[in-house]
Design an enzyme around this catalytic site. Sequence first.
Site, PDB file in Angstrom:
ATOM      1  N   HIS A  27     -13.769  69.109  -2.632  1.00 45.10           N
ATOM      2  CA  HIS A  27     -15.054  68.987  -3.331  1.00 45.10           C
ATOM      3  C   HIS A  27     -15.542  66.883  -2.692  1.00 45.10           C
ATOM      4  O   HIS A  27     -15.803  66.612  -2.732  1.00 45.10           O
ATOM      5  CB  HIS A  27     -14.313  68.428  -4.986  1.00 45.10           C
ATOM      6  CG  HIS A  27     -13.084  67.015  -4.388  1.00 45.10           C
ATOM      7  ND1 HIS A  27     -12.309  66.299  -3.713  1.00 45.10           N
ATOM      8  CD2 HIS A  27     -11.622  67.594  -5.186  1.00 45.10           C
ATOM      9  CE1 HIS A  27     -11.465  65.963  -3.479  1.00 45.10           C
ATOM     10  NE2 HIS A  27     -11.259  66.281  -5.080  1.00 45.10           N
ATOM     11  N   HIS A  81       1.383  67.651  -9.497  1.00 45.72           N
ATOM     12  CA  HIS A  81      -0.284  66.944  -9.522  1.00 45.72           C
ATOM     13  C   HIS A  81      -0.681  68.414  -9.846  1.00 45.72           C
ATOM     14  O   HIS A  81      -0.427  69.453 -10.065  1.00 45.72           O
ATOM     15  CB  HIS A  81       0.189  66.740  -7.741  1.00 45.72           C
ATOM     16  CG  HIS A  81      -1.723  66.466  -8.226  1.00 45.72           C
ATOM     17  ND1 HIS A  81      -2.473  65.732  -9.940  1.00 45.72           N
ATOM     18  CD2 HIS A  81      -2.387  66.508  -7.593  1.00 45.72           C
ATOM     19  CE1 HIS A  81      -4.084  65.568  -9.368  1.00 45.72           C
ATOM     20  NE2 HIS A  81      -4.088  65.993  -7.585  1.00 45.72           N
ATOM     21  N   GLU A  83      -3.932  68.949  -9.861  1.00 43.42           N
ATOM     22  CA  GLU A  83      -4.795  69.811  -9.652  1.00 43.42           C
ATOM     23  C   GLU A  83      -5.008  71.224  -8.648  1.00 43.42           C
ATOM     24  O   GLU A  83      -4.080  70.799  -7.985  1.00 43.42           O
ATOM     25  CB  GLU A  83      -5.566  68.551  -8.344  1.00 43.42           C
ATOM     26  CG  GLU A  83      -6.809  69.399  -8.007  1.00 43.42           C
ATOM     27  CD  GLU A  83      -7.760  67.804  -6.873  1.00 43.42           C
ATOM     28  OE1 GLU A  83      -7.115  67.110  -7.116  1.00 43.42           O
ATOM     29  OE2 GLU A  83      -8.649  68.337  -7.085  1.00 43.42           O
ATOM     30  N   ASP A  85      -5.237  72.590  -6.369  1.00 45.38           N
ATOM     31  CA  ASP A  85      -4.988  72.985  -4.657  1.00 45.38           C
ATOM     32  C   ASP A  85      -3.080  73.423  -5.023  1.00 45.38           C
ATOM     33  O   ASP A  85      -2.640  73.231  -3.541  1.00 45.38           O
ATOM     34  CB  ASP A  85      -5.353  71.668  -3.236  1.00 45.38           C
ATOM     35  CG  ASP A  85      -4.806  70.299  -4.268  1.00 45.38           C
ATOM     36  OD1 ASP A  85      -5.388  70.466  -4.852  1.00 45.38           O
ATOM     37  OD2 ASP A  85      -5.254  69.573  -3.025  1.00 45.38           O
ATOM     38  N   HIS A 147      -3.786  61.139  -7.163  1.00 40.31           N
ATOM     39  CA  HIS A 147      -4.748  61.092  -7.581  1.00 40.31           C
ATOM     40  C   HIS A 147      -5.552  61.398  -8.321  1.00 40.31           C
ATOM     41  O   HIS A 147      -6.625  60.597  -8.532  1.00 40.31           O
ATOM     42  CB  HIS A 147      -5.112  61.814  -6.368  1.00 40.31           C
ATOM     43  CG  HIS A 147      -6.415  62.380  -5.723  1.00 40.31           C
ATOM     44  ND1 HIS A 147      -6.658  63.554  -6.049  1.00 40.31           N
ATOM     45  CD2 HIS A 147      -8.122  62.086  -6.257  1.00 40.31           C
ATOM     46  CE1 HIS A 147      -7.998  63.908  -5.783  1.00 40.31           C
ATOM     47  NE2 HIS A 147      -8.207  62.658  -5.502  1.00 40.31           N
ATOM     48  N   ASP A 166       0.224  63.753  -2.705  1.00 41.53           N
ATOM     49  CA  ASP A 166      -1.345  63.902  -2.226  1.00 41.53           C
ATOM     50  C   ASP A 166      -1.337  62.630  -1.704  1.00 41.53           C
ATOM     51  O   ASP A 166      -2.137  62.262  -0.633  1.00 41.53           O
ATOM     52  CB  ASP A 166      -2.528  63.513  -3.069  1.00 41.53           C
ATOM     53  CG  ASP A 166      -2.962  65.129  -3.350  1.00 41.53           C
ATOM     54  OD1 ASP A 166      -3.017  65.390  -3.309  1.00 41.53           O
ATOM     55  OD2 ASP A 166      -3.908  65.152  -5.023  1.00 41.53           O
ATOM     56  N   TYR A 194      -8.519  60.802   5.555  1.00 41.72           N
ATOM     57  CA  TYR A 194      -7.816  61.492   4.388  1.00 41.72           C
ATOM     58  C   TYR A 194      -7.954  60.465   2.721  1.00 41.72           C
ATOM     59  O   TYR A 194      -8.715  60.407   1.772  1.00 41.72           O
ATOM     60  CB  TYR A 194      -6.902  62.164   4.358  1.00 41.72           C
ATOM     61  CG  TYR A 194      -5.979  62.699   2.476  1.00 41.72           C
ATOM     62  CD1 TYR A 194      -5.873  63.998   2.598  1.00 41.72           C
ATOM     63  CD2 TYR A 194      -5.351  61.611   2.219  1.00 41.72           C
ATOM     64  CE1 TYR A 194      -5.077  64.384   1.406  1.00 41.72           C
ATOM     65  CE2 TYR A 194      -4.364  61.892   1.000  1.00 41.72           C
ATOM     66  CZ  TYR A 194      -4.908  63.476   0.858  1.00 41.72           C
ATOM     67  OH  TYR A 194      -4.069  64.044  -0.759  1.00 41.72           O
ATOM     68  N   HIS A 225      -0.419  67.599   1.554  1.00 42.40           N
ATOM     69  CA  HIS A 225      -1.343  68.477   2.963  1.00 42.40           C
ATOM     70  C   HIS A 225      -0.660  67.920   4.032  1.00 42.40           C
ATOM     71  O   HIS A 225      -0.195  65.887   4.059  1.00 42.40           O
ATOM     72  CB  HIS A 225      -3.073  67.777   3.053  1.00 42.40           C
ATOM     73  CG  HIS A 225      -3.374  67.833   0.910  1.00 42.40           C
ATOM     74  ND1 HIS A 225      -3.913  69.245   0.855  1.00 42.40           N
ATOM     75  CD2 HIS A 225      -3.464  67.175   0.076  1.00 42.40           C
ATOM     76  CE1 HIS A 225      -3.587  69.614  -0.714  1.00 42.40           C
ATOM     77  NE2 HIS A 225      -3.949  68.420  -0.774  1.00 42.40           N
TER      78      HIS A 225
HETATM   79 FE1  FEO Z   1      -5.324  65.515  -5.702  1.00 39.36          FE
HETATM   80 FE2  FEO Z   1      -4.572  67.866  -3.211  1.00 39.36          FE
HETATM   81  O1  FEO Z   1      -4.605  67.082  -5.171  1.00 39.36           O
END
Ligand code: FEO
Length: 398
Positions: A27, A81, A83, A85, A147, A166, A194, A225
């Site tokens: 994004h 989470h 989101e 991903d 996040h 995250d 990041y 991640h």
């Molecule tokens: Fe807020 Fe890795 O997604």
Amino acid sequence: MTSFKAVKIKENVWWVGAIDWNLRNFHGYLTPRGTTYNAYLIVDEKIALVDTCKAPFADELIARISSVVSPEKIDYVISNHVEMDHSGALPAIRNAAPNAKFIADKRAVQDLNRHYKSSWEFQTVKTGDTLSLGKRSLTFLEVPMVHWPDSMMTYCPEEKLLFPNDAFGQHLASFERFDDEHDLEDIKREAKKYYANIVMPLGAPATKALDAAGKLDIEMIAPSHGVIWRKHLADIVSCYKDWSVNKTKAKALIVYDTMWNSTENMASSIAEGLTSEGVETKIFNLRFSDISEIVAESLDSRAIIVGSPTLNNGMLSTVGGFLTYLKGLKPKGRIGYAFGSFGWGGGASKAIEAELVATGIEIAMPALDIKYVPDDNELIRCFEAGKNMAAEVLKRNG
Ligand code: FEO
């Protein structure tokens, strides 16, 4: 049968995520080194999966799980989470693990069903709730806005293992799963990038989450991640403490675009003035530099100085795009000013200054405008402006 295998991170605790070597844009955050979507499998009397991955990687996730146990045996799936991903493979996991109970906090339950146009049943948890797996247990900690509003961390006290989703992540594709298998400065640099691009606007919630996590006994941090922190926990926690309170140093960024090199020559002279007073300075021409790298450099910079020539009574669109991105990241406690060349009406530096103010950056000096092409005296004015800015940088404590 595939070649995807789980990676043991502790006895009966496995990384079962996916490696995305090709991700180049998250994004708007450019990710030249790809990323990973980390998911974790805990095998005890009950079997739990912590998070999933992006939808196109569902087969990889299921294959890695299958290298340890049949996915049908999973008892619990925890969604830290919403989101996509991390939740994108939930539909595939629901099929592969039909007997599993799905667990999320209240906000995530609502938002997951909204994302997947479903009415899935979940066991709703809140901060302090625990789930026994047998010898191990899981405790949940809601961390809204680290996040998204739904964000949660999961902690396994028996393993002293935190799954913070995250937080503490890096966008870095790699077969090496642990911090001590990488160069520390390299992974800290990726963690910094990041943080700047994802977490910077969330400093207050991040501080709260750090305080809450600080009360836990942790010997491994397994984010969603990048690499798992097992050796350099103190380093990464210390970085997060500094970043979350906007700690800066005597450092300035000069960010600009140029039309016929006048603004570029101004940038160079301003930089010479700053460095002559001992202020670390970095220059970025937006035509050649990636804004994600620039905001990473902004994380510890006390001054952000932005320049553009005037085009159609405003700034160049590259500069406008950078300032829009920066404004969304809400850097705090920074000073700055605007500069640029103009031909007749001007307008770029005024527009930049307005954006810096809207970003919350304190204007430390009046804008510097030069008509057409700077001459030697005008370049000396730029040099002096750099020296004056250095004085402003040095008199403020980080
Ligand atoms: Fe807020 Fe890795 O997604």
